[in-house]
Design a protein around this motif. Structure first.
Motif, PDB file in Angstrom:
ATOM      1  N   TYR A  99       0.806  -1.221   0.000  1.00 12.54           N
ATOM      2  CA  TYR A  99       0.000   0.000   0.000  1.00 12.54           C
ATOM      3  C   TYR A  99       0.844   1.278   0.000  1.00 12.54           C
ATOM      4  CZ  TYR A  99      -3.811  -3.212   0.823  1.00 12.54           C
ATOM      5  OH  TYR A  99      -4.717  -4.237   0.691  1.00 12.54           O
ATOM      6  N   TYR A 100       2.158   1.121   0.064  1.00  9.21           N
ATOM      7  CA  TYR A 100       3.057   2.270  -0.051  1.00  9.21           C
ATOM      8  C   TYR A 100       3.777   2.245  -1.398  1.00  9.21           C
ATOM      9  CZ  TYR A 100       2.478   2.132   5.041  1.00  9.21           C
ATOM     10  OH  TYR A 100       1.955   2.104   6.311  1.00  9.21           O
ATOM     11  N   SER A 101       3.259   1.464  -2.354  1.00  9.14           N
ATOM     12  CA  SER A 101       3.996   1.235  -3.598  1.00  9.14           C
ATOM     13  C   SER A 101       3.959   2.411  -4.570  1.00  9.14           C
ATOM     14  CB  SER A 101       3.487  -0.036  -4.304  1.00  9.14           C
ATOM     15  OG  SER A 101       2.111   0.080  -4.623  1.00  9.14           O
ATOM     16  N   HIS A 102       3.477   3.574  -4.109  1.00  6.52           N
ATOM     17  CA  HIS A 102       3.621   4.790  -4.901  1.00  6.52           C
ATOM     18  C   HIS A 102       4.894   5.544  -4.512  1.00  6.52           C
ATOM     19  CE1 HIS A 102       1.668   5.763  -1.155  1.00  6.52           C
ATOM     20  NE2 HIS A 102       1.930   7.044  -1.314  1.00  6.52           N
ATOM     21  N   ARG A 103       5.591   5.053  -3.480  1.00  6.56           N
ATOM     22  CA  ARG A 103       6.828   5.701  -3.006  1.00  6.56           C
ATOM     23  C   ARG A 103       8.041   5.068  -3.696  1.00  6.56           C
ATOM     24  NH1 ARG A 103       7.065   8.113   2.404  1.00  6.56           N
ATOM     25  NH2 ARG A 103       4.964   8.594   3.114  1.00  6.56           N
ATOM     26  N   PRO A 104       8.953   5.874  -4.243  1.00  5.18           N
ATOM     27  CA  PRO A 104      10.125   5.333  -4.952  1.00  5.18           C
ATOM     28  C   PRO A 104      10.975   4.399  -4.100  1.00  5.18           C
ATOM     29  CG  PRO A 104       9.877   7.666  -5.435  1.00  5.18           C
ATOM     30  CD  PRO A 104       8.884   7.351  -4.354  1.00  5.18           C
ATOM     31  N   ASN A 105      11.165   4.725  -2.815  1.00  4.93           N
ATOM     32  CA  ASN A 105      11.999   3.860  -1.973  1.00  4.93           C
ATOM     33  C   ASN A 105      11.341   2.511  -1.721  1.00  4.93           C
ATOM     34  OD1 ASN A 105      10.025   5.135  -0.389  1.00  4.93           O
ATOM     35  ND2 ASN A 105      11.262   5.040   1.464  1.00  4.93           N
ATOM     36  N   VAL A 106      10.008   2.492  -1.717  1.00  2.00           N
ATOM     37  CA  VAL A 106       9.292   1.226  -1.524  1.00  2.00           C
ATOM     38  C   VAL A 106       9.346   0.388  -2.799  1.00  2.00           C
ATOM     39  CG1 VAL A 106       7.069   0.180  -0.961  1.00  2.00           C
ATOM     40  CG2 VAL A 106       7.796   2.255   0.217  1.00  2.00           C
ATOM     41  N   ILE A 107       9.263   1.033  -3.954  1.00  3.31           N
ATOM     42  CA  ILE A 107       9.379   0.312  -5.228  1.00  3.31           C
ATOM     43  C   ILE A 107      10.736  -0.389  -5.315  1.00  3.31           C
ATOM     44  CG2 ILE A 107       9.701   0.683  -7.713  1.00  3.31           C
ATOM     45  CD1 ILE A 107       6.826   0.489  -6.925  1.00  3.31           C
ATOM     46  N   LYS A 108      11.786   0.288  -4.898  1.00  3.75           N
ATOM     47  CA  LYS A 108      13.129  -0.311  -4.904  1.00  3.75           C
ATOM     48  C   LYS A 108      13.179  -1.527  -3.978  1.00  3.75           C
ATOM     49  CE  LYS A 108      18.014   0.913  -4.390  1.00  3.75           C
ATOM     50  NZ  LYS A 108      18.975   2.001  -4.081  1.00  3.75           N
ATOM     51  N   LEU A 109      12.569  -1.384  -2.789  1.00  2.80           N
ATOM     52  CA  LEU A 109      12.515  -2.495  -1.838  1.00  2.80           C
ATOM     53  C   LEU A 109      11.709  -3.666  -2.419  1.00  2.80           C
ATOM     54  CD1 LEU A 109      12.766  -3.851   0.973  1.00  2.80           C
ATOM     55  CD2 LEU A 109      10.734  -2.538   1.662  1.00  2.80           C
ATOM     56  N   MET A 110      10.585  -3.361  -3.043  1.00  2.11           N
ATOM     57  CA  MET A 110       9.747  -4.413  -3.610  1.00  2.11           C
ATOM     58  C   MET A 110      10.468  -5.139  -4.748  1.00  2.11           C
ATOM     59  SD  MET A 110       6.660  -4.526  -2.123  1.00  2.11           S
ATOM     60  CE  MET A 110       5.211  -4.750  -3.159  1.00  2.11           C
ATOM     61  N   ALA A 111      11.223  -4.395  -5.567  1.00  2.00           N
ATOM     62  CA  ALA A 111      11.944  -5.004  -6.688  1.00  2.00           C
ATOM     63  C   ALA A 111      12.958  -6.033  -6.187  1.00  2.00           C
ATOM     64  CB  ALA A 111      12.642  -3.924  -7.507  1.00  2.00           C
ATOM     65  N   LYS A 112      13.734  -5.656  -5.174  1.00  2.00           N
ATOM     66  CA  LYS A 112      14.740  -6.607  -4.690  1.00  2.00           C
ATOM     67  C   LYS A 112      14.105  -7.746  -3.893  1.00  2.00           C
ATOM     68  CE  LYS A 112      16.274  -3.961  -0.568  1.00  2.00           C
ATOM     69  NZ  LYS A 112      17.459  -3.288   0.032  1.00  2.00           N
ATOM     70  N   THR A 113      12.928  -7.491  -3.324  1.00  2.00           N
ATOM     71  CA  THR A 113      12.189  -8.554  -2.640  1.00  2.00           C
ATOM     72  C   THR A 113      11.748  -9.623  -3.641  1.00  2.00           C
ATOM     73  OG1 THR A 113      11.409  -7.085  -0.880  1.00  2.00           O
ATOM     74  CG2 THR A 113      10.134  -9.087  -1.269  1.00  2.00           C
ATOM     75  N   TYR A 114      11.185  -9.195  -4.773  1.00  2.00           N
ATOM     76  CA  TYR A 114      10.764 -10.144  -5.809  1.00  2.00           C
ATOM     77  C   TYR A 114      11.964 -10.885  -6.407  1.00  2.00           C
ATOM     78  CZ  TYR A 114       5.833  -8.854  -5.900  1.00  2.00           C
ATOM     79  OH  TYR A 114       4.500  -8.678  -5.571  1.00  2.00           O
ATOM     80  N   ARG A 115      13.104 -10.179  -6.559  1.00  2.00           N
ATOM     81  CA  ARG A 115      14.300 -10.846  -7.103  1.00  2.00           C
ATOM     82  C   ARG A 115      14.805 -11.936  -6.164  1.00  2.00           C
ATOM     83  NH1 ARG A 115      15.873  -5.629  -8.868  1.00  2.00           N
ATOM     84  NH2 ARG A 115      17.134  -5.312  -6.999  1.00  2.00           N
ATOM     85  N   LEU A 116      14.896 -11.610  -4.882  1.00  2.00           N
ATOM     86  CA  LEU A 116      15.386 -12.596  -3.923  1.00  2.00           C
ATOM     87  C   LEU A 116      14.426 -13.784  -3.824  1.00  2.00           C
ATOM     88  CD1 LEU A 116      17.512 -13.428  -1.882  1.00  2.00           C
ATOM     89  CD2 LEU A 116      16.311 -12.062  -0.145  1.00  2.00           C
TER      90      LEU A 116
END
Length: 333
Positions: A99-116
């Motif tokens: 629900y915070y996925s409009h924030r750039p820092n959260v998008i970066k966190l989500m990207a590396k979460t999906y990669r791992l």
């Protein structure tokens, strides 16, 4: 209780944020009301006073920080080959941060979460799940390239094959239908627009869709779009918040620095939520000046100035009386 108005009355919403424990300086409202009454301007008034409370923004930041800590724990579990524990922690991050996925820092966190998580599934020899995780990470961070030093060679090649396929895919279109009609639409952290619309050049694969509106709970979905010029469709009917929850939402918004586009969208959503024609947002800047913002549903336009109280009153009166509903009704009589 909201008053019943006649059709030729201008419905005006006044919004006033104030600091915690500060006294309400109502000079602007008093003078504005006097001038409108003096000009016999037919209007109905609704007001929202937003009082800042300590910790409103801190609570949200804490959730993001908590997710970052979870990622570090998941990485440690992965490195120790506790794969199922790592996947469980990563799934928690995806749920908490969505629900915070409009924030750039959260998008970066989500990207590396999906990669791992993709790497974890490769370790379990589940290539189908790994591909889905990698595809989502690529849509969030398409410029990422895996490190030769940190990624196992076979896993790196797997990721690069998916990346190459992703970049060669033909895009499609996405039609989003929203209620309320002024809701903000975000895809992979990028603002697409407001309300129901069709968006082109959407790449094939998984995307994070977030739809928000003041007075409503956010809508989140992980959507799988098809390429090849296909039309993808999704409808989002947002669930209303309670009055208390809406108040908290307004505090998060108006006591943080926001750009004009965000402010315009917020005032548009408030106008729809409160069923008004105009919104006046004013905030004390210092002892002499206030920040004055005006939004008109008819013009769909935001105007902002820093003015003295008297100048703000004169500007507001002129703006309200110009092209008002009442003036239009009178001219047609």
């Amino acid at each position: 209780m909201l008053s019943t108005t006649t059709s030729n009355q201008e419905r005006v919403l006044l919004i006033s944020p104030q600091q915690h424990n500060s006294s309400d300086k109502s000079e602007f409202i008093q003078k504005l009301t006097e001038q409108l009454d003096k000009n016999q301007f037919p209007y109905s008034k609704k007001s929202i006073t937003i009082t800042e409370e300590d910790g409103t923004e801190k609570r949200e930041l804490f959730d993001i920080e908590k997710s970052n800590n979870f990622y570090q724990k998941a990485l440690a579990e992965y490195n120790q080959l506790n794969i199922n524990k790592a996947i469980s922690l990563l799934t928690t991050i995806q749920h908490n941060a969505q629900y915070y996925s409009h924030r750039p820092n959260v998008i970066k966190l989500m990207a590396k979460t999906y990669r791992l998580k993709g790497l974890a599934y490769l370790y379990l020899s589940d290539k189908k799940q790994a591909k889905q995780q990698f595809l989502t990470s690529i849509t969030l961070q398409p410029d990422f390239l895996p490190s030769k030093q940190q990624w196992p060679p076979e896993h790196r090649l797997e990721f690069l094959d998916i990346l190459s396929s992703y970049k060669n895919d033909i895009t499609g279109s996405l039609t989003v239908t929203t209620a309320p009609s002024s809701a903000s639409v975000f895809l992979d952290g990028r603002f697409l627009g407001s309300g129901s619309s069709t968006y082109d050049a959407i790449t094939q694969g998984n995307h994070l869709l977030l739809i928000t509106a003041i007075g409503y709970k956010p809508f989140f979905a992980l959507i799988d779009t098809k390429g090849g010029s296909r039309l993808n469709q999704i409808s989002a009917y947002l669930e209303p918040l309670s009055a208390k929850e809406t108040d908290q939402q307004l505090k998060k918004l108006f006591f943080n620095t926001i750009d004009n586009k965000t402010a315009a969208t917020a005032l548009k959503q408030l106008a729809e939520l409160k069923n008004v024609d105009r919104v006046i947002f004013y905030q004390n800047r210092d002892d002499k000046n206030i920040t004055l913002s005006r939004y008109s549903v008819k013009d769909d336009k935001l105007m902002t100035n820093i003015l003295t109280v008297d100048a703000a009153v004169a500007t507001s009166v002129n703006w309200l009386m110009k092209n008002s509903v009442a003036a239009t009704t009178d001219s047609l009589a």
